[in-house]
Design an enzyme around this catalytic site. Structure first.
Site, PDB file in Angstrom:
ATOM      1  CG  HIS A 119      -1.979  -1.003   1.235  1.00  0.00           C
ATOM      2  ND1 HIS A 119      -3.249  -0.787   0.750  1.00  0.00           N
ATOM      3  CD2 HIS A 119      -1.959  -2.284   1.652  1.00  0.00           C
ATOM      4  CE1 HIS A 119      -3.967  -1.886   0.892  1.00  0.00           C
ATOM      5  NE2 HIS A 119      -3.202  -2.816   1.437  1.00  0.00           N
TER       6      HIS A 119
ATOM      7  CE  LYS B 173      -6.735  13.715   0.403  1.00  0.00           C
ATOM      8  NZ  LYS B 173      -6.580  12.660  -0.577  1.00  0.00           N
ATOM      9  NE  ARG B 174      -4.083   9.658  10.158  1.00  0.00           N
ATOM     10  CZ  ARG B 174      -3.807   8.795  11.121  1.00  0.00           C
ATOM     11  NH1 ARG B 174      -4.629   7.780  11.363  1.00  0.00           N
ATOM     12  NH2 ARG B 174      -2.727   8.921  11.866  1.00  0.00           N
TER      13      ARG B 174
ATOM     14  CE  LYS C 251      -2.736  10.598   3.266  1.00  0.00           C
ATOM     15  NZ  LYS C 251      -3.390   9.706   2.269  1.00  0.00           N
TER      16      LYS C 251
ATOM     17  CB  THR D 165     -10.216   4.564  -1.037  1.00  0.00           C
ATOM     18  OG1 THR D 165      -9.673   4.936   0.239  1.00  0.00           O
ATOM     19  CG2 THR D 165      -9.510   3.321  -1.527  1.00  0.00           C
TER      20      THR D 165
ATOM     21  CE  LYS E 105     -14.173   5.653   0.960  1.00  0.00           C
ATOM     22  NZ  LYS E 105     -13.378   5.781   2.196  1.00  0.00           N
TER      23      LYS E 105
HETATM   24  C1  T68 Z   1      -3.201   3.768   2.201  1.00  0.00           C
HETATM   25  N1  T68 Z   1      -2.283   3.420   3.246  1.00  0.00           N
HETATM   26  C2  T68 Z   1      -2.533   4.480   1.037  1.00  0.00           C
HETATM   27  N2  T68 Z   1      -1.790   3.068   5.474  1.00  0.00           N
HETATM   28  O1  T68 Z   1      -1.855   5.618   1.508  1.00  0.00           O
HETATM   29  C3  T68 Z   1      -3.612   4.909   0.060  1.00  0.00           C
HETATM   30  N3  T68 Z   1       0.195   2.325   7.182  1.00  0.00           N
HETATM   31  O2  T68 Z   1      -3.054   5.522  -1.057  1.00  0.00           O
HETATM   32  C4  T68 Z   1      -4.413   3.687  -0.362  1.00  0.00           C
HETATM   33  O3  T68 Z   1      -5.532   4.075  -1.118  1.00  0.00           O
HETATM   34  C5  T68 Z   1      -4.917   2.927   0.856  1.00  0.00           C
HETATM   35  O4  T68 Z   1      -3.836   2.594   1.719  1.00  0.00           O
HETATM   36  C6  T68 Z   1      -5.628   1.642   0.484  1.00  0.00           C
HETATM   37  O5  T68 Z   1      -4.853   0.917  -0.408  1.00  0.00           O
HETATM   38  C7  T68 Z   1      -2.693   3.471   4.526  1.00  0.00           C
HETATM   39  O6  T68 Z   1      -3.818   3.810   4.829  1.00  0.00           O
HETATM   40  C8  T68 Z   1      -2.063   2.987   6.786  1.00  0.00           C
HETATM   41  O7  T68 Z   1      -3.103   3.363   7.294  1.00  0.00           O
HETATM   42  C9  T68 Z   1      -1.031   2.408   7.652  1.00  0.00           C
HETATM   43  C10 T68 Z   1      -1.339   1.966   8.907  1.00  0.00           C
HETATM   44  C11 T68 Z   1      -0.348   1.423   9.668  1.00  0.00           C
HETATM   45  C12 T68 Z   1       0.920   1.348   9.199  1.00  0.00           C
HETATM   46  C13 T68 Z   1       1.174   1.806   7.938  1.00  0.00           C
END
Ligand code: T68
Length: 828
Positions: free
Chosen positions: A370, A561-562, A567, A669, A673
């Site tokens: 990811h 988003k985070r 970002k 994602t 949405k």
């Molecule tokens: C996200 N990753 C990607 N990670 O940033 C995003 N990481 O582009 C993608 O759409 C999404 O994954 C689904 O594929 C994350 O959300 C984490 O949350 C995370 C959590 C713990 C450790 C590392």
């Protein structure tokens, strides 16, 4: 619910239990017998709990039938292993799946109760950070709806992602005690508890039949107890299971310690074991290398694999056909220790020879990556790893030795490449590389959007790609149209259903059928009215949560988003400050009135991200209170962005900000949405943005910024942010304004860490993309003035978003990776 209890007798609950009268009866019974209250004295929470139990009862029958069918058919089951499941509230979604929202609403109203108010009582289980956890939730929804046998395996954190409040513009974290009032959706199954070993050492010995063996003598053992929640598919008889593990002490008390008189010491051991599943690590896209985190990962993976082996036995199948019964997906590297654990279980506990075990393991696992961000790549210091999992380290060494032999033949004489491929990083302090373990132990490896998958092959995993090109594939993410349209945006859902029927809920590709309506004036007028109604709803939420009043006729421009530098929420902040600067210099400037809406959490230890929140709120504070602005610009930061808040935000958005530096966002994602709900995207050529633009058409997408290729080229030739600043007078003025303390009551030091970094390093190239971003926003401003054209684009955008359903994604995983099929449930 597992196959194991399908033989248990259960009460008759047939479809007649879905009538309004029986729903009312059951609700009142639960209120009395489960909550111990009458209608007169019940709290809102009592009412919610009773309703939730009433609904859960109506899922149990299909839950039984599902596990019985899967057991009988010995159907290949997908085990989705994820350290995070960000499910969102269950009640609304389960009502939708069952198709009883309407009857329940009437039943409640006949009792003088308002369903919406009860829905608001549910505390959402925030068992995830962001995209990765939410993807897992969308995927298990799609698996159930597509009638694919599947179990989601994860951790039942007692405290989910922290609750965010904003104080004086800063993020403040509070604990998320989501289990405070109990969780009516889960069923605890103490009878399927398993034991998990940790620490200690290994011993070699020869068993009775003269076989060389290894025994793991752990330092401690923790019990894993499963808590199951039903995952009903939409209007099908399949109800799959989400099985989350909670850590408990193996004995309520350690009797040895207890008998020595150390009562508190004994209790302390119990407390320590239970710490394992106490709290979700709140860091997305970065790793901390904490021992407890490794223990959490190993704990839930070991529990889940033991559980699958139990089911395998229950189905009467030999362990050696494990890979025929289960396809295990690793959601990032967090569960990748599963590769070594399955090997350990097979060779140490089931006495399967190494080669055979390795074959089974590789045919079972597949791995989804990811992220490309280096700080998010999991690696464990070797000594820490040995301390927690001594036996697994031995197994990993053996896997590595055999793997590197194979690699040496492949890459004859290329020892630098061998060192790069190794499961052990030996360039300095030694580390175990979890992504390498996942790659070696899996038969398929995928990225989450096409660009991301290409970059994986070219960069991060290039040596693995060179060795095993056929293992690599791309699976563009998707989101469930049940939660993210039908449930979140019922107004739009109704309109669409009136025009094309309700087939879109199960088959989002059919949303294409609304495309002809883009030129239908009456449809467009309704589309607009719906967006406006959704905006009014969001405006009242914003007022309630922030005290800020916004104009529903302004453009709702949203970035949720985070919070992360890559970002680039601060790119947006710079642009807002620039707009403000323009309005101040030309008092009567004619701009499209805008409401900029932000939401998202920053990792508690990520100071830059927290400062980005402060920057946004500080700029907002000045702008929102400046009479010269005359409400043409508003800036709102919604506290505690969550699935629940998202359900209110996406349907109300008109512009979706997807502005990461190209090559950094694996997929995204939220972008999907927004698109499904009719918001146009302003975005870079990053992640799934590229595919969204391909689908909706370039004239329905506001593109700006460098491409990934251009980013690499610029970095190669030496990026100097100052060069870009000198070219842009307005940006220069804005940066000076922030730097001078204009937005921080004269405190010129406050934002220095952010600003100085932009001027000197700017690793995410905000200054390089700024011009293009600002120019693109001017195009948005102009486009919004033509209401009809904008509405037309909005409709086309939704109509062409068919690809972004998680049903499509899951269909691809089933065909190309899992070899799993739909298994219709036989009703008994
Ligand atoms: C996200 N990753 C990607 N990670 O940033 C995003 N990481 O582009 C993608 O759409 C999404 O994954 C689904 O594929 C994350 O959300 C984490 O949350 C995370 C959590 C713990 C450790 C590392």
């Amino acid at each position: 619910m597992s196959a194991a209890d399908s033989s248990v007798a259960h009460p008759e609950h047939d479809r007649s239990s879905l009538s309004r009268e029986s729903l009312k009866r059951a609700f009142l019974d639960h209120l009395l017998y489960t909550q111990g209250k009458s209608l007169e004295i019940a709290s809102k929470n009592d009412l919610y709990q009773s309703l939730a139990h009433t609904v859960r009862d109506r899922l149990v029958r299909s839950w039984f039938d599902t596990s019985a069918t899967h057991q009988k058919r010995n159907a290949r089951t997908v085990a989705y292993l994820s350290a995070e499941f960000l499910m969102g509230p269950y009640l609304g979604n389960n009502l939708l799946s069952l198709g009883i929202s309407h009857e329940i609403r009437l039943a409640m109203s006949e009792l003088g109760l308002d369903l919406d108010e009860l829905l608001r009582q549910e505390e959402e289980p925030g068992l995830g950070n962001g995209g990765l956890g939410r993807l897992a939730a969308c995927f298990i929804d799609s698996l159930a709806t597509l009638e694919v046998p599947a179990i989601g395996y994860g951790i039942r954190y007692e405290y989910g992602i922290f609750y965010q409040t904003i104080m004086d513009g800063w993020q403040v974290e509070n604990t998320d005690a989501w289990l405070r009032y109990g969780n009516p959706w889960e069923i605890q199954h103490a009878e399927w508890a398993v034991q998990v070993k940790l620490g200690g050492h290994t011993e070699q010995y020869t068993d009775d039949s003269g076989r060389f063996r290894v025994r793991w003598v752990p330092e401690k053992t923790v019990a894993g107890v499963p808590f199951d929640s039903p995952i009903p598919g939409y209007r099908v008889d399949t109800t799959n299971t989400l099985r989350l593990w909670r850590a408990e002490a193996t004995e309520a008390f350690d009797f040895h310690t207890f008998n020595r008189g150390d009562y508190l010491g004994a209790v302390n051991k119990k407390v320590t074991s239970e710490n394992l599943t106490k709290v979700l690590y709140p860091n997305d896209e970065s790793v901390q290398g904490k021992e407890l985190r490794l223990e959490q990962q190993y704990f839930f993976v070991s529990c889940s694999l033991q559980d699958m082996l139990r089911l395998q036995q229950h189905r009467g199948q030999p362990v050696t056909s494990f890979h025929k019964s289960f396809a295990i997906q690793l959601n990032d590297t967090h569960p990748s220790i599963g590769v070594a654990e399955l090997m350990r279980l097979l060779i140490d506990e089931h006495l399967v020879p190494w080669d055979r075990a390795w074959d089974i393991t590789r045919q079972t696992f597949s791995y989804t990556n990811h992220t490309l961000l280096p700080e998010a790549l999991e690696r464990w210091p070797l000594e820490l790893f040995r301390r927690v999992l001594p036996r697994h380290l031995e197994i990993i060494f053996e896997i590595n030795a055999r793997f590197l032999n194979e690699a040496r033949i492949h890459f004859f004489g290329d020892e630098t490449r061998i060192a790069r491929l190794s499961l052990i990083d030996e360039s300095g302090e030694r580390y175990v590389r979890m992504a390498h373990l996942a790659c070696v132990g899996s038969h398929a490896i995928n990225g989450v959007a096409d660009l991301h998958s290409e970059l994986l092959k070219r960069d991060l995993l290039k040596d693995f790609y060179a060795m095993w090109p056929d293992k690599f594939t791309s699976m563009t993410n998707g989101v469930t149209p049940r939660r993210w349209v039908a449930l979140s945006n019922p107004r739009m859902g109704k309109l669409v259903t009136r025009c094309i029927g309700d087939g879109w809920i199960k088959d989002w590709s059919r949303i294409r059928e609304i495309e002809p309506y883009a030129d239908d004036a009456a449809f467009a007028a309704e589309w607009r009215a719906i967006k406006r109604a959704n905006k009014i709803d969001l405006a009242s939420l914003l007022l309630r949560k922030t005290g800020i009043k916004v104009d529903p006729d302004s453009m709702f421009d949203v970035q949720v988003k985070r919070i992360h530098e890559y970002k680039r929420q601060h790119l947006s902040a710079l642009h807002i400050a620039a707009l403000y600067h323009r309005v101040k210099s030309q008092r009567n400037l004619d701009i499209t009135p805008r409401t900029f809406i932000f939401g998202g959490k920053a990792a508690p230890g990520y100071m830059r991200a927290k400062l980005m929140i402060k920057l946004i709120t500080a700029i907002g504070d000045v702008i929102n209170h400046d009479p010269d602005v005359r409400d043409r610009i508003k800036v709102v930061f919604i506290p505690n962005f969550s699935v629940t808040v998202g359900q209110c935000v996406y349907p109300a958005a008109e512009l979706s900000e997807q502005i990461s530096l190209a090559g950094k966002e694996a997929s995204g994602t939220g972008n999907m949405k927004f698109a499904m709900n009719g918001a146009l995207t302003i975005g870079t050529m990053d992640g799934a943005n590229i595919e969204i633009r391909d689908e909706v058409g370039e004239d329905v997408f506001f593109l700006f910024g460098l491409t990934a290729e251009e980013v690499y080229a610029l970095r190669r030739e030496g990026y100097r942010p100052m060069d870009f600043l000198r070219r842009d007078g307005e940006l220069h003025a804005v940066i000076e304004l922030i730097r001078s303390g204009f937005f921080s009551r004269g405190d010129s030091a406050l934002f220095a860490p952010l600003i100085d970094d932009l001027l000197n390093h700017d690793p995410y190239m905000l200054l390089a993309d700024y011009d293009s971003y600002a120019a693109c926003h001017s195009r948005v401003d102009q486009a919004y003035r033509d209401t009809q054209a904008w509405t037309r684009m909005s409709i086309l955008n939704t109509a062409r978003s068919g690809k972004f359903s998680s049903d499509r994604a899951i269909g691809e995983y089933c065909d190309r990776i899992w070899k799993a099929r739909a298994v219709p449930v036989e009703k008994r």
